[in-house]
Design a protein around this motif. Sequence first.
Motif, PDB file in Angstrom:
ATOM      1  N   VAL A   3       0.855  -1.181   0.000  1.00  0.00           N
ATOM      2  CA  VAL A   3       0.000   0.000   0.000  1.00  0.00           C
ATOM      3  C   VAL A   3       0.893   1.233   0.000  1.00  0.00           C
ATOM      4  CG1 VAL A   3      -1.726   1.276   1.313  1.00  0.00           C
ATOM      5  CG2 VAL A   3      -1.823  -1.214   1.228  1.00  0.00           C
ATOM      6  N   GLN A   4       0.612   2.173  -0.902  1.00  0.00           N
ATOM      7  CA  GLN A   4       1.389   3.398  -1.012  1.00  0.00           C
ATOM      8  C   GLN A   4       1.058   4.328   0.146  1.00  0.00           C
ATOM      9  OE1 GLN A   4       3.870   3.951  -2.662  1.00  0.00           O
ATOM     10  NE2 GLN A   4       4.047   6.032  -3.284  1.00  0.00           N
ATOM     11  N   GLU A   5       2.090   4.797   0.841  1.00  0.00           N
ATOM     12  CA  GLU A   5       1.894   5.722   1.951  1.00  0.00           C
ATOM     13  C   GLU A   5       1.567   7.114   1.401  1.00  0.00           C
ATOM     14  OE1 GLU A   5       4.337   7.506   5.773  1.00  0.00           O
ATOM     15  OE2 GLU A   5       5.243   5.963   4.537  1.00  0.00           O
ATOM     16  N   LEU A   6       0.508   7.717   1.920  1.00  0.00           N
ATOM     17  CA  LEU A   6       0.122   9.063   1.491  1.00  0.00           C
ATOM     18  C   LEU A   6       0.555  10.069   2.547  1.00  0.00           C
ATOM     19  CD1 LEU A   6      -3.453   8.461   0.035  1.00  0.00           C
ATOM     20  CD2 LEU A   6      -1.291   8.690  -1.202  1.00  0.00           C
ATOM     21  N   SER A  26       4.198   9.161  -1.090  1.00  0.00           N
ATOM     22  CA  SER A  26       5.556   9.429  -0.603  1.00  0.00           C
ATOM     23  C   SER A  26       6.590   9.245  -1.714  1.00  0.00           C
ATOM     24  CB  SER A  26       5.889   8.553   0.602  1.00  0.00           C
ATOM     25  OG  SER A  26       5.790   7.190   0.264  1.00  0.00           O
ATOM     26  N   SER A  27       6.196   8.606  -2.828  1.00  0.00           N
ATOM     27  CA  SER A  27       7.099   8.432  -3.970  1.00  0.00           C
ATOM     28  C   SER A  27       7.066   9.623  -4.928  1.00  0.00           C
ATOM     29  CB  SER A  27       6.737   7.157  -4.735  1.00  0.00           C
ATOM     30  OG  SER A  27       5.417   7.254  -5.227  1.00  0.00           O
ATOM     31  N   LEU A  70       9.329  12.649  -1.744  1.00  0.00           N
ATOM     32  CA  LEU A  70       8.912  13.074  -0.410  1.00  0.00           C
ATOM     33  C   LEU A  70       9.460  12.113   0.646  1.00  0.00           C
ATOM     34  CD1 LEU A  70       5.219  14.092  -1.112  1.00  0.00           C
ATOM     35  CD2 LEU A  70       7.194  15.589  -0.779  1.00  0.00           C
ATOM     36  N   GLY A  71       9.451  10.835   0.353  1.00  0.00           N
ATOM     37  CA  GLY A  71       9.983   9.846   1.281  1.00  0.00           C
ATOM     38  C   GLY A  71      11.471  10.029   1.538  1.00  0.00           C
ATOM     39  N   GLU A  72      12.231  10.336   0.488  1.00  0.00           N
ATOM     40  CA  GLU A  72      13.678  10.556   0.623  1.00  0.00           C
ATOM     41  C   GLU A  72      13.993  11.856   1.353  1.00  0.00           C
ATOM     42  OE1 GLU A  72      15.297   8.409  -3.435  1.00  0.00           O
ATOM     43  OE2 GLU A  72      14.672  10.508  -3.519  1.00  0.00           O
ATOM     44  N   ILE A  78       5.887  12.557   8.326  1.00  0.00           N
ATOM     45  CA  ILE A  78       5.694  11.206   7.815  1.00  0.00           C
ATOM     46  C   ILE A  78       5.750  10.221   8.978  1.00  0.00           C
ATOM     47  CG2 ILE A  78       6.809   9.376   6.463  1.00  0.00           C
ATOM     48  CD1 ILE A  78       7.415  11.393   4.346  1.00  0.00           C
ATOM     49  N   GLU A  79       6.552  10.544   9.970  1.00  0.00           N
ATOM     50  CA  GLU A  79       6.710   9.680  11.126  1.00  0.00           C
ATOM     51  C   GLU A  79       5.520   9.777  12.078  1.00  0.00           C
ATOM     52  OE1 GLU A  79      10.477  10.888  12.619  1.00  0.00           O
ATOM     53  OE2 GLU A  79      11.511  10.320  10.780  1.00  0.00           O
TER      54      GLU A  79
END
Length: 118
Positions: A3-6, A26-27, A70-72, A78-79
């Motif tokens: 599942v893609q994290e939003l 997040s990608s 965004l993830g990088e 995000i946490e």
Amino acid sequence: MAVQELVEIKFRLADGSDIGPNKYASSTTVASLKDKLIAQWPKDKDNGPRTTNDVKLINAGRILENSKTLGESRLPAIEVPGGVITMHVVVRPPVNDRNNDKLKDDSLKKGGCACTIL
């Protein structure tokens, strides 16, 4: 299938108004995030950005790089599940038209003043 994290993000403009919040994967790259921001830019605001190079996104005191996702970018919210990230938007001032600059340079060479009276 994972599942893609939003990530929920709102953009704070220089005048204190906001665009969003909206959810992004997040990608999502910072460059594509800027493209989406430009598309959502309020039409009643003067001097809106034209390209991704005209915009800087700042989060937690760091300028985000266009090539990173965004993830990088390690966004603090995000946490924290369900947190909304506020990114500050800095727009590069519009560049003067080259013809106007040439006229000013020519008037300086002739000994004239390059002042503009409004």
